[in-house]
Design a protein around this motif. Structure first.
Motif, PDB file in Angstrom:
ATOM      1  N   MET A 100       0.831  -1.211   0.000  1.00 37.56           N
ATOM      2  CA  MET A 100       0.000   0.000   0.000  1.00 37.56           C
ATOM      3  C   MET A 100       0.862   1.255   0.000  1.00 37.56           C
ATOM      4  N   GLN A 101       1.993   1.209   0.702  1.00 39.75           N
ATOM      5  CA  GLN A 101       2.912   2.350   0.680  1.00 39.75           C
ATOM      6  C   GLN A 101       3.505   2.518  -0.717  1.00 39.75           C
ATOM      7  N   ASP A 102       3.900   1.423  -1.352  1.00 39.55           N
ATOM      8  CA  ASP A 102       4.425   1.478  -2.725  1.00 39.55           C
ATOM      9  C   ASP A 102       3.426   2.129  -3.674  1.00 39.55           C
ATOM     10  N   LEU A 103       2.152   1.819  -3.485  1.00 38.21           N
ATOM     11  CA  LEU A 103       1.098   2.316  -4.361  1.00 38.21           C
ATOM     12  C   LEU A 103       0.696   3.756  -4.048  1.00 38.21           C
ATOM     13  N   GLY A 104       1.219   4.313  -2.959  1.00 35.61           N
ATOM     14  CA  GLY A 104       0.887   5.677  -2.577  1.00 35.61           C
ATOM     15  C   GLY A 104      -0.450   5.807  -1.869  1.00 35.61           C
ATOM     16  N   TRP A 105      -0.964   4.689  -1.365  1.00 37.93           N
ATOM     17  CA  TRP A 105      -2.248   4.711  -0.665  1.00 37.93           C
ATOM     18  C   TRP A 105      -2.109   5.235   0.759  1.00 37.93           C
ATOM     19  N   LEU A 106      -0.916   5.110   1.342  1.00 33.91           N
ATOM     20  CA  LEU A 106      -0.696   5.539   2.718  1.00 33.91           C
ATOM     21  C   LEU A 106       0.178   6.786   2.714  1.00 33.91           C
ATOM     22  N   ALA A 107      -0.248   7.809   3.437  1.00 37.18           N
ATOM     23  CA  ALA A 107       0.505   9.061   3.510  1.00 37.18           C
ATOM     24  C   ALA A 107       1.794   8.834   4.296  1.00 37.18           C
ATOM     25  N   PRO A 108       2.854   9.534   3.920  1.00 32.74           N
ATOM     26  CA  PRO A 108       4.136   9.383   4.629  1.00 32.74           C
ATOM     27  C   PRO A 108       4.016   9.712   6.110  1.00 32.74           C
ATOM     28  N   GLY A 109       4.773   9.010   6.909  1.00 33.34           N
ATOM     29  CA  GLY A 109       4.823   9.288   8.333  1.00 33.34           C
ATOM     30  C   GLY A 109       3.585   8.915   9.119  1.00 33.34           C
ATOM     31  N   GLY A 110       2.716   8.092   8.548  1.00 30.20           N
ATOM     32  CA  GLY A 110       1.534   7.660   9.275  1.00 30.20           C
ATOM     33  C   GLY A 110       0.443   8.703   9.372  1.00 30.20           C
ATOM     34  N   ALA A 111       0.461   9.691   8.456  1.00 27.28           N
ATOM     35  CA  ALA A 111      -0.523  10.777   8.515  1.00 27.28           C
ATOM     36  C   ALA A 111      -1.923  10.309   8.151  1.00 27.28           C
ATOM     37  N   GLY A 112      -2.050   9.257   7.368  1.00 31.27           N
ATOM     38  CA  GLY A 112      -3.381   8.769   7.040  1.00 31.27           C
ATOM     39  C   GLY A 112      -3.418   7.982   5.750  1.00 31.27           C
ATOM     40  N   VAL A 113      -4.622   7.678   5.332  1.00 30.35           N
ATOM     41  CA  VAL A 113      -4.883   6.948   4.094  1.00 30.35           C
ATOM     42  C   VAL A 113      -5.252   7.968   3.028  1.00 30.35           C
ATOM     43  N   ILE A 114      -4.698   7.820   1.845  1.00 28.99           N
ATOM     44  CA  ILE A 114      -5.021   8.712   0.734  1.00 28.99           C
ATOM     45  C   ILE A 114      -5.995   7.957  -0.164  1.00 28.99           C
ATOM     46  N   TRP A 115      -7.274   8.037   0.183  1.00 28.48           N
ATOM     47  CA  TRP A 115      -8.318   7.240  -0.463  1.00 28.48           C
ATOM     48  C   TRP A 115      -8.423   7.506  -1.957  1.00 28.48           C
ATOM     49  N   VAL A 116      -8.217   8.722  -2.391  1.00 29.26           N
ATOM     50  CA  VAL A 116      -8.401   9.047  -3.811  1.00 29.26           C
ATOM     51  C   VAL A 116      -7.340   8.417  -4.701  1.00 29.26           C
TER      52      VAL A 116
END
Length: 148
Positions: A100-116
């Protein structure tokens, strides 16, 4: 045949380059512009960013669990992640989080999920396939296995 009433009509202006990106993203997801914008707005206000969580950071695995729950994925008896149809997705939550991090779904530093950044919620199969694309056939991610 009249279109169903969805809600209050909202009119806005977008710069041409942004509108082109919106249209491209909507086309990639197989939805109309208006549906894509509704989904983007709905998901953008649910992103767990620092301003909404009062500075609380979450681990990548905790965020991955949120994505899994939202996607109606579940955990098998052996702790593997399976999709909404019972198909194998990831060997562990750590593997899923790395993908999910590779795909850019998770914001850096644990800030949240980037749903869009994910395929739309109604395209569950596409979301699962995108996750699988970052894992090997056994559902493992190279970073979790110590390979960089």
């Amino acid at each position: 045949m009249a279109r169903p009433e969805i809600g209050e009509r909202v009119t806005t202006r977008l710069p041409p380059e942004l509108l082109e990106r919106v249209d491209t993203a909507a086309g990639e997801r197989g939805v109309r512009r208006a549906e894509w914008l509704r989904e983007a707005a709905r998901e953008a206000i649910t992103v767990q960013a620092p301003r909404f969580t009062e500075g609380r950071r979450r681990s990548a695995t905790e965020l991955a669990r949120l994505v899994a729950q939202h996607s109606e994925w579940a955990w098998a008896e052996d702790d593997a992640l399976v999709d909404d149809l019972g198909g194998f997705l990831a060997y562990t939550i750590e593997d899923a989080a790395e993908a999910m991090q590779d795909l850019g779904w998770l914001a850096p530093g644990g800030a949240g999920v980037i749903w869009v950044r994910m395929p739309a919620a109604h395209l569950q199969g596409a979301r699962a396939e995108e996750l699988r694309s970052r894992l090997d056939e056994s559902g493992r991610h190279p970073h979790v296995n110590g390979v960089r």
